[in-house]
Design a protein around this motif. Structure first.
Motif, PDB file in Angstrom:
ATOM      1  N   ILE A 273      40.883  42.272  37.603  1.00  0.00           N
ATOM      2  CA  ILE A 273      41.649  41.417  38.501  1.00  0.00           C
ATOM      3  C   ILE A 273      42.581  40.589  37.638  1.00  0.00           C
ATOM      4  CG2 ILE A 273      41.527  39.540  40.169  1.00  0.00           C
ATOM      5  CD1 ILE A 273      38.691  40.555  40.837  1.00  0.00           C
ATOM      6  N   GLU A 274      43.880  40.672  37.925  1.00  0.00           N
ATOM      7  CA  GLU A 274      44.863  39.935  37.140  1.00  0.00           C
ATOM      8  C   GLU A 274      44.941  38.494  37.634  1.00  0.00           C
ATOM      9  OE1 GLU A 274      49.551  40.275  35.831  1.00  0.00           O
ATOM     10  OE2 GLU A 274      48.576  41.955  36.816  1.00  0.00           O
ATOM     11  N   LEU A 275      44.914  37.549  36.703  1.00  0.00           N
ATOM     12  CA  LEU A 275      44.962  36.124  37.029  1.00  0.00           C
ATOM     13  C   LEU A 275      46.076  35.441  36.251  1.00  0.00           C
ATOM     14  CD1 LEU A 275      41.164  35.342  36.564  1.00  0.00           C
ATOM     15  CD2 LEU A 275      42.332  35.695  38.731  1.00  0.00           C
ATOM     16  N   GLN A 276      46.606  34.383  36.819  1.00  0.00           N
ATOM     17  CA  GLN A 276      47.539  33.497  36.120  1.00  0.00           C
ATOM     18  C   GLN A 276      46.864  32.132  36.020  1.00  0.00           C
ATOM     19  OE1 GLN A 276      50.448  33.920  34.712  1.00  0.00           O
ATOM     20  NE2 GLN A 276      51.241  35.824  35.545  1.00  0.00           N
ATOM     21  N   TYR A 277      46.727  31.597  34.813  1.00  0.00           N
ATOM     22  CA  TYR A 277      46.141  30.282  34.604  1.00  0.00           C
ATOM     23  C   TYR A 277      46.993  29.556  33.579  1.00  0.00           C
ATOM     24  CZ  TYR A 277      42.788  26.623  33.543  1.00  0.00           C
ATOM     25  OH  TYR A 277      42.186  25.399  33.356  1.00  0.00           O
TER      26      TYR A 277
ATOM     27  N   GLN B  16      48.738  34.954  31.368  1.00  0.00           N
ATOM     28  CA  GLN B  16      48.137  36.074  32.078  1.00  0.00           C
ATOM     29  C   GLN B  16      46.759  36.367  31.504  1.00  0.00           C
ATOM     30  OE1 GLN B  16      50.203  39.783  31.679  1.00  0.00           O
ATOM     31  NE2 GLN B  16      48.874  40.833  33.108  1.00  0.00           N
ATOM     32  N   TYR B  17      45.786  36.571  32.393  1.00  0.00           N
ATOM     33  CA  TYR B  17      44.423  36.930  32.022  1.00  0.00           C
ATOM     34  C   TYR B  17      43.943  38.029  32.950  1.00  0.00           C
ATOM     35  CZ  TYR B  17      44.349  32.516  29.460  1.00  0.00           C
ATOM     36  OH  TYR B  17      44.634  31.497  28.597  1.00  0.00           O
ATOM     37  N   TYR B  18      42.869  38.692  32.546  1.00  0.00           N
ATOM     38  CA  TYR B  18      42.180  39.650  33.399  1.00  0.00           C
ATOM     39  C   TYR B  18      40.732  39.211  33.529  1.00  0.00           C
ATOM     40  CZ  TYR B  18      46.053  42.938  33.053  1.00  0.00           C
ATOM     41  OH  TYR B  18      47.283  43.530  33.132  1.00  0.00           O
ATOM     42  N   MET B  19      40.198  39.281  34.752  1.00  0.00           N
ATOM     43  CA  MET B  19      38.774  39.061  34.989  1.00  0.00           C
ATOM     44  C   MET B  19      38.177  40.447  35.183  1.00  0.00           C
ATOM     45  SD  MET B  19      36.392  36.809  35.172  1.00  0.00           S
ATOM     46  CE  MET B  19      37.215  35.260  35.464  1.00  0.00           C
ATOM     47  N   VAL B  20      37.247  40.794  34.317  1.00  0.00           N
ATOM     48  CA  VAL B  20      36.714  42.145  34.270  1.00  0.00           C
ATOM     49  C   VAL B  20      35.189  42.074  34.323  1.00  0.00           C
ATOM     50  CG1 VAL B  20      36.621  44.250  32.891  1.00  0.00           C
ATOM     51  CG2 VAL B  20      38.656  42.844  32.818  1.00  0.00           C
TER      52      VAL B  20
END
Length: 126
Positions: free
Chosen positions: A98-102, A106-110
């Motif tokens: 799941i691609e996230l912006q914080y 940019q980050y991914y939650m895996v």
């Protein structure tokens, strides 16, 4: 007191078997020397990045001793820890991420089961 990106990440709590990954900058060139446009790089099925935060792991269900009410309830949840550690380079399936912006990053939650392999530099943890 100054607020830095690192101190903001300390406030994040990752839940369960999930892993927060900062994607590694994709290579714009293939091994044969061809330049790839960003649209092609984004469609890759496999991504890599550095593990930033790790969840506690898989929760272990508490035994149910309903017949022994005198024992009391134990509130502490126990977990089976994950294999990945902060600082590992993870190669994972983009389909399971799941691609996230914080904070404009940019980050991914895996989930750990979407991670195919990791590269660990033990010298980082000394």
């Amino acid at each position: 007191m100054f607020v830095t990106q690192e101190s903001k990440l300390k406030k994040i709590v990752v839940i369960g078997d999930r892993v927060l990954i900062k994607p590694k900058a994709p290579s714009e060139m293939t091994s044969s020397g061809l330049y790839l446009p960003p649209s092609v790089q984004e469609k890759e099925k496999i991504q890599q990045g550095y593990v930033v935060k790790v969840g506690p792991g898989y929760p272990i269900p508490l035994p149910t001793d309903d017949d022994e009410l005198w024992k009391g309830q134990e509130e502490a949840i126990k977990y089976i820890p994950l294999q990945v550690k902060e600082g590992d380079l993870a190669i994972f399936l983009l389909k399971g991420a799941i691609e996230l912006q914080y904070e404009n990053e940019q980050y991914y939650m895996v989930s750990q089961n979407a991670i195919l392999m990791i590269e660990r530099d033990d010298e980082l943890f000394d």
